[in-house]
Design a protein around this motif. Structure first.
Motif, PDB file in Angstrom:
ATOM      1  N   GLU A  97      39.393  33.320  43.603  1.00  0.00           N
ATOM      2  CA  GLU A  97      39.635  33.181  44.429  1.00  0.00           C
ATOM      3  C   GLU A  97      40.575  31.603  43.472  1.00  0.00           C
ATOM      4  O   GLU A  97      38.893  31.134  42.516  1.00  0.00           O
ATOM      5  CB  GLU A  97      38.993  32.306  45.474  1.00  0.00           C
ATOM      6  CG  GLU A  97      39.060  33.508  46.307  1.00  0.00           C
ATOM      7  CD  GLU A  97      38.607  33.807  47.810  1.00  0.00           C
ATOM      8  OE1 GLU A  97      38.106  32.409  47.905  1.00  0.00           O
ATOM      9  OE2 GLU A  97      38.759  34.453  48.107  1.00  0.00           O
ATOM     10  N   GLY A  98      41.225  32.030  42.817  1.00  0.00           N
ATOM     11  CA  GLY A  98      41.925  29.719  42.217  1.00  0.00           C
ATOM     12  C   GLY A  98      42.589  30.664  40.491  1.00  0.00           C
ATOM     13  O   GLY A  98      43.394  31.719  41.325  1.00  0.00           O
ATOM     14  N   PRO A  99      43.405  30.196  39.985  1.00  0.00           N
ATOM     15  CA  PRO A  99      44.215  30.698  38.960  1.00  0.00           C
ATOM     16  C   PRO A  99      43.231  31.928  37.832  1.00  0.00           C
ATOM     17  O   PRO A  99      43.913  32.075  37.521  1.00  0.00           O
ATOM     18  CB  PRO A  99      43.558  29.469  37.821  1.00  0.00           C
ATOM     19  CG  PRO A  99      42.776  28.324  38.021  1.00  0.00           C
ATOM     20  CD  PRO A  99      41.852  29.062  39.503  1.00  0.00           C
ATOM     21  N   ASN A 100      41.925  31.572  37.716  1.00  0.00           N
ATOM     22  CA  ASN A 100      41.611  32.926  37.324  1.00  0.00           C
ATOM     23  C   ASN A 100      40.880  34.463  38.398  1.00  0.00           C
ATOM     24  O   ASN A 100      40.019  34.343  39.175  1.00  0.00           O
ATOM     25  CB  ASN A 100      41.119  32.782  36.140  1.00  0.00           C
ATOM     26  CG  ASN A 100      41.351  31.587  35.542  1.00  0.00           C
ATOM     27  OD1 ASN A 100      42.402  31.736  34.889  1.00  0.00           O
ATOM     28  ND2 ASN A 100      40.866  30.946  35.185  1.00  0.00           N
ATOM     29  N   PHE A 101      40.989  35.196  37.779  1.00  0.00           N
ATOM     30  CA  PHE A 101      40.536  36.384  38.290  1.00  0.00           C
ATOM     31  C   PHE A 101      38.185  36.168  38.234  1.00  0.00           C
ATOM     32  O   PHE A 101      37.910  36.099  38.789  1.00  0.00           O
ATOM     33  CB  PHE A 101      40.274  38.230  37.350  1.00  0.00           C
ATOM     34  CG  PHE A 101      39.123  38.937  38.536  1.00  0.00           C
ATOM     35  CD1 PHE A 101      39.555  39.440  38.947  1.00  0.00           C
ATOM     36  CD2 PHE A 101      37.938  39.002  36.967  1.00  0.00           C
ATOM     37  CE1 PHE A 101      38.579  40.563  39.452  1.00  0.00           C
ATOM     38  CE2 PHE A 101      37.687  40.542  37.288  1.00  0.00           C
ATOM     39  CZ  PHE A 101      37.322  40.648  38.399  1.00  0.00           C
ATOM     40  N   CYS A 102      38.514  35.827  36.860  1.00  0.00           N
ATOM     41  CA  CYS A 102      36.593  35.212  36.918  1.00  0.00           C
ATOM     42  C   CYS A 102      37.121  34.399  35.285  1.00  0.00           C
ATOM     43  O   CYS A 102      36.846  35.334  34.113  1.00  0.00           O
ATOM     44  CB  CYS A 102      35.583  36.285  36.504  1.00  0.00           C
ATOM     45  SG  CYS A 102      33.767  35.468  36.718  1.00  0.00           S
ATOM     46  N   ALA A 103      36.207  33.826  34.761  1.00  0.00           N
ATOM     47  CA  ALA A 103      36.665  32.891  33.766  1.00  0.00           C
ATOM     48  C   ALA A 103      35.166  32.906  32.956  1.00  0.00           C
ATOM     49  O   ALA A 103      35.205  32.431  31.918  1.00  0.00           O
ATOM     50  CB  ALA A 103      36.307  31.537  33.802  1.00  0.00           C
ATOM     51  N   GLY A 104      34.126  33.722  33.352  1.00  0.00           N
ATOM     52  CA  GLY A 104      32.370  33.634  33.116  1.00  0.00           C
ATOM     53  C   GLY A 104      31.621  33.437  33.165  1.00  0.00           C
ATOM     54  O   GLY A 104      32.010  32.798  34.708  1.00  0.00           O
ATOM     55  N   GLY A 105      30.876  33.277  33.457  1.00  0.00           N
ATOM     56  CA  GLY A 105      29.328  32.557  33.263  1.00  0.00           C
ATOM     57  C   GLY A 105      29.753  31.055  33.160  1.00  0.00           C
ATOM     58  O   GLY A 105      29.840  30.594  32.925  1.00  0.00           O
ATOM     59  N   ASN A 106      28.779  29.964  34.485  1.00  0.00           N
ATOM     60  CA  ASN A 106      28.894  28.366  34.418  1.00  0.00           C
ATOM     61  C   ASN A 106      27.833  28.312  33.140  1.00  0.00           C
ATOM     62  O   ASN A 106      27.138  27.551  33.789  1.00  0.00           O
ATOM     63  CB  ASN A 106      28.866  28.690  36.467  1.00  0.00           C
ATOM     64  CG  ASN A 106      28.903  26.444  36.159  1.00  0.00           C
ATOM     65  OD1 ASN A 106      29.674  26.003  35.083  1.00  0.00           O
ATOM     66  ND2 ASN A 106      28.812  26.340  37.420  1.00  0.00           N
ATOM     67  N   VAL A 107      29.079  28.082  31.881  1.00  0.00           N
ATOM     68  CA  VAL A 107      28.382  27.191  30.946  1.00  0.00           C
ATOM     69  C   VAL A 107      27.236  25.816  30.912  1.00  0.00           C
ATOM     70  O   VAL A 107      27.090  25.670  30.515  1.00  0.00           O
ATOM     71  CB  VAL A 107      29.021  27.342  30.333  1.00  0.00           C
ATOM     72  CG1 VAL A 107      28.488  27.173  28.351  1.00  0.00           C
ATOM     73  CG2 VAL A 107      29.756  29.200  29.797  1.00  0.00           C
ATOM     74  N   ARG A 108      28.372  24.792  32.052  1.00  0.00           N
ATOM     75  CA  ARG A 108      27.995  23.585  32.672  1.00  0.00           C
ATOM     76  C   ARG A 108      26.515  23.999  33.005  1.00  0.00           C
ATOM     77  O   ARG A 108      25.615  22.743  32.797  1.00  0.00           O
ATOM     78  CB  ARG A 108      28.674  22.891  33.254  1.00  0.00           C
ATOM     79  CG  ARG A 108      29.653  22.960  32.235  1.00  0.00           C
ATOM     80  CD  ARG A 108      31.470  21.793  33.457  1.00  0.00           C
ATOM     81  NE  ARG A 108      32.276  21.474  32.190  1.00  0.00           N
ATOM     82  CZ  ARG A 108      32.537  20.649  32.367  1.00  0.00           C
ATOM     83  NH1 ARG A 108      31.475  19.882  31.178  1.00  0.00           N
ATOM     84  NH2 ARG A 108      33.754  20.907  31.853  1.00  0.00           N
TER      85      ARG A 108
END
Length: 262
Positions: free
Chosen positions: A57-68
């Motif tokens: 949900e949002g602009p992407n399917f999944c951008a990966g892990g939460n690097v922050r």
């Protein structure tokens, strides 16, 4: 579409178990709560589902892990190990599913997102879909099974190249390689994925299960062993309620009603 009791990231309707694996929060990074709820739901609903649909949900399917979150953790190795543990519990639950797994892949599928795409039976993208391993860009190695699934999709040599060079794959290239199944318009990716998930959920579920079992087990069999397994499987299917309905419908020149015999 209604949420299961206590699950906000998982919904069940028309036999489709819809799991939200990323949200707009934190840049559409992997959603830990969605993974936990998804794994629990997969174990809880069992025979009540006919397909699984993975969405972001949002602009992407999944951008990966939460690097922050990785960067701010007191002990980064412990944080990443915990995230990988949650992710891998979901991957194991997803791999054990006998019904079709579909993904609607819009925008980016990077890192863990690409790993999930590689686990699905059918992944639908759009012209704007992009995939990227992303792990080398932060000095990490793959998780979510990508080092196992990707070589089986594209071959060892191509997988090494994609992973080591952190290749960005367009939707067209991902289809050519077999990572994505097909492309539709960017604005209808999720609608088409849901349509397919509903169609498959109403289909011959035991046939799908047999297909997935045969394909999975073929990894460790010789051709002769696989032929024996196929003969046993198709014979069992012929005398199953689903198999009987399929053949009877064919002979009677009508549309098979698989939902009535599940």
């Amino acid at each position: 579409m209604t949420s299961l009791d206590g699950f906000s990231k998982v919904q069940l309707e028309d036999g489709v178990l819809r799991v939200t694996i990323a949200t707009a929060e934190n840049g559409t990074s992997l959603d830990g709560e969605g993974l936990v709820q998804g794994a629990r739901a997969l174990e809880a609903v069992g025979d009540r589902i006919g397909s699984v649909l993975l969405v972001g949900e949002g602009p992407n399917f999944c951008a990966g892990g939460n690097v922050r979150a990785f960067a701010s953790a007191p002990v980064r190795s412990e944080c990443v190990a915990e995230v990988a543990g949650v992710f891998h519990d979901f991957v194991r639950a997803l791999d054990a599913v006998t019904v079709p797994v579909i993904a609607g892949v819009h925008g980016w599928a990077a890192g863990a997102g690409m790993s999930l795409v590689c686990l699905t039976d059918v992944a639908i993208g759009g012209p704007g879909t992009k995939l990227r391993p992303a792990y080398p860009s932060i000095g990490y190695t793959p998780d979510g099974g990508m080092s196992w699934t990707l070589p089986r999709i594209v071959g060892d040599a191509r997988a090494r190249e994609i992973l080591i060079t952190d290749t960005v794959l367009s939707g067209d290239e991902a289809v050519r390689l077999g990572i994505l199944s097909r492309l539709v318009g960017d604005d209808v990716v999720q609608d088409e994925a849901l349509r397919l998930a509903r169609t498959l959920a109403a289909g011959p579920t035991s046939s799908y299960s047999g297909i997935k079992t045969l394909v999975r087990d073929s990894r460790s069999r010789t051709l002769a062993e696989q032929l024996d397994a196929e003969a046993e499987s198709i014979a069992a299917a012929a005398d199953s309620p689903v198999g009987r309905e399929g053949v009877d419908a064919f002979i009677e020149k009508r549309r098979a009603d698989f939902a009535s015999v599940k």
